[in-house]
Write an enzyme that holds these catalytic residues in place. Structure first.
Site, PDB file in Angstrom:
ATOM      1  N   THR A 121       0.031   6.623  -3.347  1.00 22.80           N
ATOM      2  CA  THR A 121      -0.663   6.862  -4.602  1.00 22.80           C
ATOM      3  C   THR A 121      -1.260   5.598  -5.191  1.00 22.80           C
ATOM      4  OG1 THR A 121       0.877   8.665  -5.079  1.00 22.80           O
ATOM      5  CG2 THR A 121      -0.440   7.849  -6.908  1.00 22.80           C
ATOM      6  N   ASP A 154       7.777  -0.438   3.132  1.00 22.68           N
ATOM      7  CA  ASP A 154       8.195  -0.685   1.756  1.00 22.68           C
ATOM      8  C   ASP A 154       9.712  -0.725   1.643  1.00 22.68           C
ATOM      9  OD1 ASP A 154       8.277   2.028   2.437  1.00 22.68           O
ATOM     10  OD2 ASP A 154       7.781   2.714   0.418  1.00 22.68           O
ATOM     11  N   VAL A 199       0.843  -1.195   0.000  1.00 24.63           N
ATOM     12  CA  VAL A 199       0.000   0.000   0.000  1.00 24.63           C
ATOM     13  C   VAL A 199       0.882   1.249   0.000  1.00 24.63           C
ATOM     14  CG1 VAL A 199      -1.852   1.256   1.168  1.00 24.63           C
ATOM     15  CG2 VAL A 199      -1.767  -1.250   1.286  1.00 24.63           C
ATOM     16  N   THR A 243      -1.616   1.079  -4.932  1.00 23.17           N
ATOM     17  CA  THR A 243      -1.517  -0.152  -4.155  1.00 23.17           C
ATOM     18  C   THR A 243      -1.274  -1.297  -5.129  1.00 23.17           C
ATOM     19  OG1 THR A 243      -2.965   0.627  -2.387  1.00 23.17           O
ATOM     20  CG2 THR A 243      -2.752  -1.759  -2.648  1.00 23.17           C
TER      21      THR A 243
END
Length: 256
Positions: free
Chosen positions: A10, A110, A7, A12
Site C-alpha cells: 500500500t 520487511d 516497498v 512505500t
C-alpha cells in the site's frame, strides 16, 4: 549517504541516512504499475526538496514485498547511481538474521529487516508488530533467533473490506473514539476496528508469550502503529523507522 527503500503493498517509505542518522523520511503511495523511469521521476524531486542530489548517494538498500517493483527499483537505482541496490533477504542479512525456521528464504524482506533492527535496538527476546497492509508479528527468542510469527489482515485492509461489502457504511477516520460503546455509526466502527485491532494483537502476543514460556518487549512499527499501540496493553515501544533501520544495519554489515 544511504537511500533506504521499504516497498509495501500500500505504501512505500523512503529514507536517507548519513552514517547512522536518518536525515529525511517520506511515505508515499505504492503504485505497482510504476516503471523504473516513473520511479526515478518521483524520487528525484523528493531528494531535491531536501537539497540532496543523486550524486550524494553512495548506496541503496531495498526491502520490497512487490516483486515487479523490486525489479523496477533495482533498474532505477542502477540508472541513477550506477550501482546495484542491496535487496534485503534472509540470505543478504547474513549473521544479523539468525533463524530457527524451516525455510528462512520464504520470510518477507520487511520481516527480515524488522527482526534485524529489533534485535539490535531492543535485544533478545523481542516481538515486533508491523501494522501495514497485513499486520505482521515477528518473534525473536531469547537466543536471538527468528522463530516465526503471525500474518493477519491489516487495519486498513479489514476496514476497506467492511466498507466495500456493507453498502450503508461509509469510510471514516481510524482514530480512537474514546468509548467502547459507540453512540453512533462512526464511533461504533472506530471502536470495532481500532480497539478490535489492539485487542487482537494483545491476544496474539499473550499466546506467543505462552508458547515461548516468557515475556518480551513488544515493538510496534508501520503506518498505523501509533494509533493502535496507544490502545494496546502489551506493546511497550513504537518505532516507525524500524524497517529502514534494519535496512541500514544490513547494508552496513555487507559493506564492512
Amino acid at each position: 549517504m544511504l537511500l533506504a527503500i521499504d516497498v509495501g503493498n500500500t505504501q512505500t517509505v523512503v529514507g536517507v541516512y548519513q552514517g547512522e542518522s536518518l536525515l529525511h523520511r517520506w511515505r508515499v503511495a505504492t503504485n505497482k504499475k510504476h516503471t523504473s523511469d516513473e520511479l526515478r521521476v518521483k524520487l528525484v524531486p523528493l531528494l531535491s526538496s531536501e537539497g540532496i542530489a543523486v550524486g550524494d548517494l553512495d548506496g541503496v538498500a531495498l526491502a520490497s514485498v512487490v516483486p515487479q517493483l523490486t525489479l523496477s527499483w533495482c533498474a532505477a537505482v542502477r540508472r541513477m547511481i550506477g550501482r546495484e541496490a542491496l535487496v534485503c533477504t534472509a540470505e543478504a542479512a547474513g549473521g544479523l538474521f539468525e533463524a530457527d525456521y524451516p525455510n528462512p528464504r520464504e520470510v518477507g524482506a520487511d520481516r527480515v529487516a524488522d527482526a534485524v533492527a529489533a534485535k539490535a535496538l531492543y535485544g533478545a527476546p523481542v516481538v515486533v508488530v508491523d501494522f501495514g497492509t497485513a499486520t505482521n508479528i515477528e518473534v525473536i527468542d531469547a537466543e536471538g533467533k527468528f522463530v516465526g510469527g503471525v500474518i493477519a489482515p491489516g487495519v486498513e485492509t479489514s476496514a476497506s473490506a467492511l466498507f466495500s461489502h456493507a453498502t450503508k457504511l461509509g469510510a471514516i477516520d481510524l482514530v480512537d473514539p474514546g468509548v467502547a460503546i459507540g453512540r453512533n455509526t462512526e464511533e461504533a466502527i472506530q471502536a470495532g476496528i481500532v480497539y478490535g485491532e489492539a485487542d487482537r494483537v494483545d491476544g496474539l502476543v499473550r499466546r506467543i508469550f505462552g508458547q515461548l514460556g516468557y515475556e518480551a518487549p513488544v515493538v510496534a512499527t508501520g503506518g498505523l502503529a501509533s494509533r493502535v499501540a496507544a490502545q494496546s496493553s502489551t506493546i511497550t515501544a513504537t518505532n516507525p523507522e524500524l524497517t529502514l533501520e534494519g535496512l541500514r544495519l544490513i547494508y552496513a554489515a555487507r559493506e564492512a
